[in-house]
Each structure stands twice: as C-alpha cells, then as structure tokens.
Design a protein around this motif. Structure first.
Motif, PDB file in Angstrom:
ATOM      1  N   PHE A 132      36.483  41.304  48.004  1.00  0.00           N
ATOM      2  CA  PHE A 132      36.620  40.097  47.187  1.00  0.00           C
ATOM      3  C   PHE A 132      37.486  40.310  45.944  1.00  0.00           C
ATOM      4  O   PHE A 132      37.741  39.370  45.193  1.00  0.00           O
ATOM      5  N   GLY A 133      37.928  41.538  45.694  1.00  0.00           N
ATOM      6  CA  GLY A 133      38.758  41.756  44.523  1.00  0.00           C
ATOM      7  C   GLY A 133      38.826  43.212  44.114  1.00  0.00           C
ATOM      8  O   GLY A 133      38.385  44.109  44.840  1.00  0.00           O
ATOM      9  N   ALA A 134      39.380  43.440  42.944  1.00  0.00           N
ATOM     10  CA  ALA A 134      39.529  44.791  42.407  1.00  0.00           C
ATOM     11  C   ALA A 134      38.761  44.898  41.100  1.00  0.00           C
ATOM     12  O   ALA A 134      38.813  43.993  40.260  1.00  0.00           O
ATOM     13  N   ILE A 148      40.390  38.411  44.278  1.00  0.00           N
ATOM     14  CA  ILE A 148      41.538  38.454  45.186  1.00  0.00           C
ATOM     15  C   ILE A 148      42.405  37.203  45.055  1.00  0.00           C
ATOM     16  O   ILE A 148      43.633  37.289  45.141  1.00  0.00           O
ATOM     17  N   ASP A 149      41.796  36.040  44.803  1.00  0.00           N
ATOM     18  CA  ASP A 149      42.590  34.824  44.703  1.00  0.00           C
ATOM     19  C   ASP A 149      43.317  34.708  43.372  1.00  0.00           C
ATOM     20  O   ASP A 149      44.102  33.773  43.178  1.00  0.00           O
ATOM     21  N   CYS A 150      43.082  35.638  42.459  1.00  0.00           N
ATOM     22  CA  CYS A 150      43.778  35.654  41.170  1.00  0.00           C
ATOM     23  C   CYS A 150      44.875  36.713  41.128  1.00  0.00           C
ATOM     24  O   CYS A 150      45.499  36.914  40.083  1.00  0.00           O
ATOM     25  N   MET A 151      45.100  37.390  42.253  1.00  0.00           N
ATOM     26  CA  MET A 151      46.092  38.469  42.269  1.00  0.00           C
ATOM     27  C   MET A 151      47.511  37.952  42.427  1.00  0.00           C
ATOM     28  O   MET A 151      48.469  38.622  42.026  1.00  0.00           O
ATOM     29  N   SER A 152      47.668  36.797  43.047  1.00  0.00           N
ATOM     30  CA  SER A 152      48.989  36.214  43.237  1.00  0.00           C
ATOM     31  C   SER A 152      48.833  34.818  43.806  1.00  0.00           C
ATOM     32  O   SER A 152      47.765  34.456  44.306  1.00  0.00           O
ATOM     33  N   VAL A 153      49.908  34.046  43.743  1.00  0.00           N
ATOM     34  CA  VAL A 153      49.921  32.747  44.416  1.00  0.00           C
ATOM     35  C   VAL A 153      50.070  32.958  45.921  1.00  0.00           C
ATOM     36  O   VAL A 153      49.446  32.265  46.717  1.00  0.00           O
ATOM     37  N   ALA A 160      44.013  45.441  48.716  1.00  0.00           N
ATOM     38  CA  ALA A 160      44.915  46.576  48.919  1.00  0.00           C
ATOM     39  C   ALA A 160      46.338  46.126  49.252  1.00  0.00           C
ATOM     40  O   ALA A 160      47.279  46.925  49.159  1.00  0.00           O
ATOM     41  N   ASP A 161      46.510  44.863  49.629  1.00  0.00           N
ATOM     42  CA  ASP A 161      47.852  44.327  49.854  1.00  0.00           C
ATOM     43  C   ASP A 161      48.616  44.124  48.556  1.00  0.00           C
ATOM     44  O   ASP A 161      49.840  43.990  48.570  1.00  0.00           O
ATOM     45  N   ARG A 162      47.890  44.105  47.441  1.00  0.00           N
ATOM     46  CA  ARG A 162      48.532  43.794  46.165  1.00  0.00           C
ATOM     47  C   ARG A 162      48.411  44.919  45.130  1.00  0.00           C
ATOM     48  O   ARG A 162      49.344  45.165  44.373  1.00  0.00           O
TER      49      ARG A 162
END
Length: 305
Positions: A132-134, A148-153, A160-162
């Motif tokens: 769900f996030g880092a 996770i939804d705040c890592m990028s648009v 781990a993709d970001r």
C-alpha cells in the motif's frame, strides 16, 4: 541549530574524538553510529572513540517505555545507523557513553515535525515497502507513510515501481493519520501534465514503461507523472520497457498517442523522480491543463492538521 535528518544521513560519531564527543554532549547535538549488538539486557551496544557505549532499553526509541514499540523494532537496528543524544560521558557512567535515541526522537517531533503543515516540503529516506505504500524516515528514525497513490499521477502496480529502500526523496506533507503521524505525497513535486509533456515532441521515439494493459490499449509511462496510450499489443506485461513513437500530443485532452516500436528491450528500466518543485511550500497544485475537462488537483490548504 539542530538538524533532524533521517538515520544514515546525520553526523557520524565514529569519526569523532573524545573531545569532539564531549563538545557534542555539551551542545546537545544529535549524532549517529552503527549499533553493534542488542544484548541480553535489551540494550543497544555501540563503540565510540575506543569506549563502549550503551543505550538502555527505554532509551532505544520514543514509545518503548509505554509499550508502543516492540523489541523486534529495536533489534533490527543492529548493523544500521542509529541516531542518539549523549546522556553521559564515560567518566560519569562507569567508563561507557550513555546514549538516548528516545530523546533525539522526542526533540525531532516537538521542534520539527509537529510544526509542519500540509504542503510543507521535507527530505526523507525510504526504509521499507508494503503493497500500500512506502514507509519513510522523516527524521531521527521517525516513520511516515507515502501511500502508493501519492507516488505519481501515473499509476503503478507496486511501490517498488517508483521508489527503492534506501532512496532519498523530497516529499510534501499531505496530512496526519489518526495517531498524528505524517502522511506524505510525492506526485505534486513531479510536475504538471504540461511540464512533463514539454519534454517530448511528436515524431520522437523514446523509451517507456508499460503500466497497464487494457482491452482498448496499453498505457505506457514516459515519466512518473506522464503516460500515453498505444494500441493493444498481446504479450506485454506491466513494468516491461518498450520503445515508442510519439504520434501526437493533445494538451486539451491530456492525451499522448503512441505506437510501440520495439518490445524486446534489454534489462529493467526505472524512472527516477524528476522534481519540478524542490523547496518552499505548496498551497494548491493543478496537474490538468487549462483547456482539459478532466481536473486533477490538490488543495493543501483544505487539509488542516
């Protein structure tokens, strides 16, 4: 002025002499060193300037004495940089330095983190990933969540993709959770649609990452805050690098039309964050172009802490 940095980024006490450690003690400086053991007395053990140093159990972290922090979180400090303030010098503590991480964390929270408001920028370091996030160290080992939804648009399948463990980031404060811990966001610092699209031109061929495969096409990321759409192509998987031809860029619709050129690229591809904002404070951020009907924005002034 005391600096409250993530653990691993602070002043290394292993490089200091006895005189320098005494100066740090007198000044109330926050230092760090690698914990060498978590002994049978449930204390962290260090070595400073040729002397043993110990951190009693209740001093290993804020909340230990109240039962809010378990021993498993303490023993994982072994072999890792751990921050502290010196409570006593060897001549005052039976030949050993007496250390406190708890005090460093309480000061960091009171003098730094509690003063932050939504939109404020701060450095942090990624400590571990969940689906769900880092979780990020925002100072003295104090943890904050980057969802996770705040890592990028651009949508991703996994944190781990970001981001990666150990990576240093600049984030903005989004809010606080019910326990008062900071919640972070990164996407507002990575540029608007137009700022990212201005890096590309129709007619170019560039490298991208497959982010999702839908019935109507394939979304391919060109930058953390920018993705385009190509026609559906069988056999592609999320995270796969491909080269794409940019057919058109349509700001009014916030769309980029792509054509997949090569799907057999060697090796993994990772887009590091490219910051368009690096300091100051955000109040209102609009990702969308002025002519777009789709509205993506963040109002930090509405997120009162």
């Amino acid at each position: 002025m005391v600096e409250y940095t993530p653990e691993g980024k602070g002043r290394d006490a292993r490089r200091l002499s006895e005189a320098q450690l005494a100066e740090a003690f007198a000044a109330g400086s926050i230092l760090e060193s690698t914990a060498l053991a978590f002994d049978r007395d449930r204390q962290l053990v260090f070595e400073l300037a040729g002397h043993p140093a110990r951190m009693p159990h209740d001093e290993c972290a804020a909340g230990v004495a109240q039962g809010a922090v378990r021993d498993v979180a303490l023993l994982t400090r072994v072999g890792r940089p751990t921050c502290f303030r010196i409570l006593a010098l060897p001549g005052e503590a039976g030949g050993a330095y007496l250390l406190s991480r708890r005090l460093a964390q309480e000061e960091c929270r009171a003098n730094y983190l509690d003063a932050l408001a939504p939109g404020d920028l701060l450095p942090c370091a990624v400590t571990h990933l969940e689906s769900f996030g880092a979780f990020c160290d925002v100072g003295c080992g104090i943890s904050a969540l980057l969802p996770i939804d705040c890592m990028s648009v651009s949508r991703i399948q996994s944190p781990a993709d970001r981001v990666a463990v150990g990576q240093t980031l600049t984030c903005a404060v989004k809010s606080r959770d019910v326990q008062g811990r900071l919640v972070l966001t990164l996407r507002e610092l990575l540029g608007t649609w137009q700022e990212n699209a201005d890096r590309f031109r129709a007619g170019e061929t560039v490298v991208g990452l497959v982010r999702s495969v839908e019935s109507y096409g394939v979304f391919i990321e060109l930058a953390p805050n920018l993705a385009g759409l190509a026609e559906r192509c069988e056999g592609l998987r999320p995270g796969q690098p491909v080269s794409v031809f940019i057919k058109s860029i349509l700001p009014d619709k916030m769309k980029i039309k792509l054509v997949i050129v090569n799907r057999e690229l060697a090796g993994p591809l990772f887009f590091a964050p490219r910051y368009f904002v690096t300091e100051g404070r955000l109040e209102h951020w609009v990702y969308s172009t002025p002519s777009s009907k789709k509205r993506i924005e963040t109002d930090f002034t509405a997120a009162a802490l």
